[in-house]
Design a protein around this motif. Structure first.
Motif, short mmCIF file in Angstrom:
data_model
loop_
_atom_site.label_atom_id
_atom_site.label_comp_id
_atom_site.label_asym_id
_atom_site.label_seq_id
_atom_site.Cartn_x
_atom_site.Cartn_y
_atom_site.Cartn_z
N LEU A 272 0.80 -1.22 0.00
CA LEU A 272 0.00 0.00 0.00
C LEU A 272 0.84 1.28 0.00
O LEU A 272 0.53 2.24 -0.70
CB LEU A 272 -0.94 0.01 1.21
CG LEU A 272 -2.24 -0.77 1.07
CD1 LEU A 272 -2.96 -0.85 2.40
CD2 LEU A 272 -3.14 -0.14 0.01
N GLU A 273 1.92 1.29 0.79
CA GLU A 273 2.67 2.54 0.94
C GLU A 273 3.43 2.94 -0.32
O GLU A 273 3.59 4.13 -0.58
CB GLU A 273 3.62 2.40 2.13
CG GLU A 273 2.90 2.37 3.47
CD GLU A 273 3.81 2.43 4.67
OE1 GLU A 273 3.34 2.83 5.75
OE2 GLU A 273 5.01 2.08 4.54
N GLY A 274 3.87 2.00 -1.08
CA GLY A 274 4.62 2.36 -2.29
C GLY A 274 3.78 2.45 -3.54
O GLY A 274 4.24 2.95 -4.57
N SER A 275 2.54 1.97 -3.47
CA SER A 275 1.72 1.89 -4.67
C SER A 275 0.94 3.16 -4.98
O SER A 275 0.58 3.41 -6.13
CB SER A 275 0.73 0.73 -4.54
OG SER A 275 -0.23 1.01 -3.52
N GLY A 276 0.64 3.95 -3.95
CA GLY A 276 -0.21 5.11 -4.15
C GLY A 276 -1.68 4.72 -4.24
O GLY A 276 -2.53 5.54 -4.64
#
Length: 426
Positions: A272-276
């Motif tokens: 979730l944190e890197g995907s946007g």
């Protein structure tokens, strides 16, 4: 829909057919289906041979799908293998056509040099009248024909070659030899060319169909699950010991089914944190509220300052809807703990944090189903559920339609593979 067409958001990536010999071959396939020939000098086709221009000319969008089952196909060139399927009653038509092309590449390459390939993707039902008809489709068979009967002539030539090889005096039969020469003029050298498709039977697994207002069928080892409108004929009636029936309106049960069968990717910081992903969902939520509050506004003038000001002015509306505050809270919790307990979340928000498990064979179908519960995310609707997107788009105000097209161009169309990889791991 003209705006979508002009920006290749509908009927995009099709193959233009303008060569007279290919149009002639296409007309022979139409005649075999009992359809009138096209008078067009140029038209576009998809993977199955469907043409939006010919559909318009005939006044029948289902000219290759007359009963919504046993889909017809027309293959003019091997290049169709890489095209999309733009009109179908079943979501797995594309996958079945891909498998057919992939399994029979040599035969298709050889046949389309001289002929057009056409036929039907046949199953064991001729009409879909209730859920049981859908459930009875376990496999399909491609019934393959060719206009010049190259397939039949190749088979006949094969028999005569075997006779010439195995019968000592067959070479004295001048009439047979002359006939073999005539057949070879059509079929070519069958020792080198594979003209008969090697694989024509394929499994019919999980799928969505537009029958009964939209229906999903998921297949697991011991149970088949149908998700759709409970008013559909046969719903909860057919084989209850083998089939589980879920109302598509029962958000909680549908979510639990997808989670318990391993089709969902749990919302964790690792992706979730890197995907946007959460930022994308939040942006879609706000744009949906903008459409609701100011349907005729020019949303392409949005910048961060303008948007922040608008959100402050409409804080009560945003709080009442609840989606944006929920996503912001989820974002903070995931940043702190690395995950979130879905069981304690309100059912109506759970799909806001959901995506299909990328490695699952039903990932695309699962993402399509998720999009049913997040209709405001028009970008993801377009990616996975074009029928749903087009229905939504038709109801949008004109200013918002323009905004939707511009946003799709700058997000998804700019880098389709990158967008799918970043947000959905696909």
């Amino acid at each position: 829909m003209k705006r979508l067409y002009d920006n290749e958001l509908i009927y995009g990536r099709l193959l233009t057919v303008s060569q007279p010999h290919l149009i002639e071959r296409y007309n022979k396939a139409l005649a075999a289906f009992g359809l009138p020939p096209t008078k067009l000098e140029s038209f576009d086709i998809d993977k199955t041979g469907f043409s939006p221009q010919i559909a318009s000319e005939l006044g029948d969008a289902d000219y290759l799908d007359p009963n919504g089952v046993n889909r017809r196909f027309i293959i003019l060139t091997p290049a169709q293998a890489t095209l999309p399927v733009v009109h179908t009653w079943f979501s797995n038509t594309d996958a079945l056509m891909f498998e057919f092309f992939n399994a029979n590449t040599r035969a298709i390459n050889a046949l389309t040099i001289k002929d057009v390939i056409f036929g039907e993707i046949e199953d064991n039902v001729s009409r879909v009248e209730d859920i049981e008809d859908l459930l009875s489709i376990e496999q399909v068979e491609f019934r393959v024909l060719s206009a010049e009967d190259v397939l039949g002539k190749a088979a006949e030539l094969r028999v005569l070659v075997d006779r010439l090889t195995n019968e000592p005096n067959a070479w004295r039969d001048d009439a047979m030899l002359e006939h073999m020469v005539d057949l070879a003029k059509v079929a070519g050298d069958i020792r080198e060319n594979t003209l008969v498709p090697e694989q024509v039977v394929f499994r019919h697994d999980a799928f969505w169909t537009s029958h009964f207002g939209g229906c999903y069928v998921f297949v697991d080892d011991r149970m088949t699950t149908v998700i759709g409108n409970p008013e559909a004929p046969g719903f909860r009636r057919s084989r209850p010991w083998q089939v589980s029936y879920l109302s598509i309106a029962d958000t909680g049960r549908v979510f639990r089914f997808l989670a318990e069968t391993g089709r969902l990717d749990p919302p964790r910081a690792s992706w979730l944190e890197g995907s946007g992903f959460l930022e994308h969902r939040a942006e879609m939520a706000i744009r949906g509220l903008l459409r609701e509050a100011e349907p005729d506004a020019d949303l392409n003038r949005i910048d961060p300052v303008w948007l922040q000001t608008w959100m402050h002015r409409h804080a009560a509306m945003i709080a009442s809807d609840g989606t944006y505050p929920f996503l912001e809270t989820a974002k903070r919790e995931i940043a702190q703990s690395g995950q979130i307990d879905m069981a304690r979340l309100p059912e109506r928000f759970r799909f806001q944090l959901a995506r299909a498990k990328p490695g699952h064979k039903d990932a695309w179908l699962t993402n399509r189903l998720i999009s049913e519960y997040v209709p405001g995310d028009f970008v993801s609707r377009y990616v996975f559920n074009k029928q749903g997107f087009y229905a939504d788009y038709a109801a949008y105000p004109d200013a918002f339609r323009h905004h939707v097209v511009e946003m799709l161009k700058t997000t998804y169309l700019k880098d389709k593979a990158g967008f799918r990889k970043r947000l959905y791991g696909l």
